[in-house]
Scaffold this active site. Structure first.
Site, PDB file in Angstrom:
ATOM      1  CE1 TYR A 183      -5.176  -9.383   1.203  1.00  0.00           C
ATOM      2  CE2 TYR A 183      -4.263  -8.818   3.676  1.00  0.00           C
ATOM      3  CZ  TYR A 183      -5.757  -8.863   2.431  1.00  0.00           C
ATOM      4  OH  TYR A 183      -5.867  -7.642   2.572  1.00  0.00           O
ATOM      5  CE1 TYR A 191      -9.362  -9.698   3.325  1.00  0.00           C
ATOM      6  CE2 TYR A 191      -9.633  -9.727   5.164  1.00  0.00           C
ATOM      7  CZ  TYR A 191      -9.096  -9.197   4.295  1.00  0.00           C
ATOM      8  OH  TYR A 191      -7.523  -8.445   4.898  1.00  0.00           O
ATOM      9  CE  LYS A 231      -3.388  -2.876  -0.093  1.00  0.00           C
ATOM     10  NZ  LYS A 231      -3.063  -3.805   0.527  1.00  0.00           N
TER      11      LYS A 231
HETATM   12  C1  PLP Z   1      -4.144  -5.372  -0.021  1.00  0.00           C
HETATM   13  C2  PLP Z   1      -2.727  -6.032   0.323  1.00  0.00           C
HETATM   14  C3  PLP Z   1      -2.736  -6.986  -0.716  1.00  0.00           C
HETATM   15  C4  PLP Z   1      -3.596  -7.101  -2.471  1.00  0.00           C
HETATM   16  O1  PLP Z   1      -3.261  -6.000  -3.006  1.00  0.00           O
HETATM   17  P1  PLP Z   1      -4.255  -5.302  -3.431  1.00  0.00           P
HETATM   18  O2  PLP Z   1      -3.975  -4.537  -4.543  1.00  0.00           O
HETATM   19  O3  PLP Z   1      -5.652  -4.903  -2.719  1.00  0.00           O
HETATM   20  O4  PLP Z   1      -5.686  -6.040  -4.720  1.00  0.00           O
HETATM   21  C5  PLP Z   1      -2.066  -8.235  -1.361  1.00  0.00           C
HETATM   22  N1  PLP Z   1      -0.644  -8.866   0.792  1.00  0.00           N
HETATM   23  C6  PLP Z   1      -0.752  -7.522   0.954  1.00  0.00           C
HETATM   24  C7  PLP Z   1      -0.087  -7.703   2.308  1.00  0.00           C
HETATM   25  C8  PLP Z   1      -1.879  -6.939   1.325  1.00  0.00           C
HETATM   26  O5  PLP Z   1      -1.946  -5.496   2.561  1.00  0.00           O
END
Ligand code: PLP
Length: 329
Positions: free
Chosen positions: A287, A261, A49
């Site tokens: 993730y 999720y 991010k």
């Molecule tokens: C937000 C996030 C993602 C996914 O990215 P997107 O742009 O929302 O698809 C992947 N890995 C981590 C650790 C994240 O925080």
């Protein structure tokens, strides 16, 4: 394409390194494995991010905002990086989080509070349903709030991953001129994958970008591919690239959604432990643990062959590990 003229504030340590995962590759009898270390972008433990926020926060400042508001899950990495970016630029930050306040904040939530963000709890909603309402409240209190969408995934935020793909392309040209066959990346609100796709088009990248779908709410047949195409088209327009994307331009694997999720299963647990024990590399439970679990499964099933080269894009998320201790060992 003209990224140079988009407003951008420097928040990330760039370029992030590329490491080789030789022991993991050997253990799997698999392809050459590289990892792009966006867990090392540096903003309050880093993550993907931060690249989006370089463009989003610059837009907030250009609009004269004195406050940013965004939303996510209680353990949102996006919210934690937003809180850190706001602190660094002297902006107030409000976070609209799903769930209820836990008795003891830990992981990302602990960091949110240390970083000075104001937290609003919204029960079952974690995708920004109350953003406008909180923005109205803060306007009435005299603030000029700037709303950052869920995951930072609009054309402005995704521009961060267009820039990331240009960065990767330069690194490959100098350090890996033989190129790579696949990029594997966790995909949830889509800004990362859409931005990479736009950047890939801009630099003529010939490998395949495989998104591992993380979130059932986004997944489901064509819906996520349509979302990615729309976001990529908006992003291309924003960065001034003449390109047209359709859903068939995207590859998303939805086989690893498990129980939904943030629910850790054997897939994530094994991937996190293997990567930690063989490489000293720490993944996250929501993730990158799932995305690496998917990659390992694809290698074992032969969907990715031993002669290939795969770059795993590490998107961060490490603080959430501490909130998932009971599920991980
Ligand atoms: C937000 C996030 C993602 C996914 O990215 P997107 O742009 O929302 O698809 C992947 N890995 C981590 C650790 C994240 O925080």
């Amino acid at each position: 394409m003209d990224l140079e003229h988009l407003p951008r504030v420097a928040l990330a340590d760039l370029p992030t390194p590329i490491d080789e995962l030789n022991r993991l590759s050997q253990q799997l009898g698999g392809p050459r494995l590289l990892v792009k270390r966006d867990d090392q972008t540096g903003l309050a433990t880093g993550g993907n991010k931060t690249r989006k926020l370089e463009f989003l926060v610059a837009d907030a400042l250009a609009q004269g905002a004195d406050m940013v508001i965004t939303a996510g899950a209680a353990q949102s990495n996006h919210c934690r990086q937003t809180a850190a970016a706001a602190a660094r630029l002297g902006l107030d930050c409000a976070l609209v989080l799903g769930g209820e306040a836990p008795p003891t904040p830990n992981g990302n939530l602990l960091l949110d509070q240390l970083l000075g963000a104001q937290i609003y709890w919204t029960g079952p909603h974690r995708r920004g349903e109350r953003l406008e309402e909180i923005a109205d409240q803060s306007r009435q209190a005299g603030h000029l709030p700037y709303i950052i969408p869920y995951g930072g995934s609009n054309a402005i935020g995704a521009s961060g991953y267009v820039a990331a793909m240009l960065e990767l392309s330069q690194q490959l040209a100098s350090d890996y001129p033989e190129g790579i066959d696949h990029i594997v990346v966790a995909s949830s609100s889509g800004g990362t994958q859409a931005g990479l796709a736009v950047g890939a088009r801009a630099v003529g990248f010939r490998g395949q970008i495989v998104g591992i779908s993380i979130d059932k709410e986004e997944a489901g047949d064509e819906r996520y591919l349509v979302h990615l195409a729309k976001l990529a088209n908006a992003t291309a327009a924003h960065v001034g690239l003449d390109a047209d994307f359709t859903p068939s331009d995207f590859v998303v694997n939805q086989d690893y959604l498990g129980d939904g999720y943030g629910v850790v299963s054997d897939l994530e647990r094994e991937a996190i432990q293997l990567t930690a024990r063989l490489e000293g590399l720490v993944l996250d439970p929501v993730y990158t643990g799932r995305a690496m679990g998917g990659l390992i499964d694809m290698i074992r099933r032969g969907a990715i062959g031993p002669g290939q080269t795969v770059l795993f894009w590490h998107t961060g998320g490490m603080p959430a590990l501490f909130a998932y201790a009971n599920a991980l060992l």
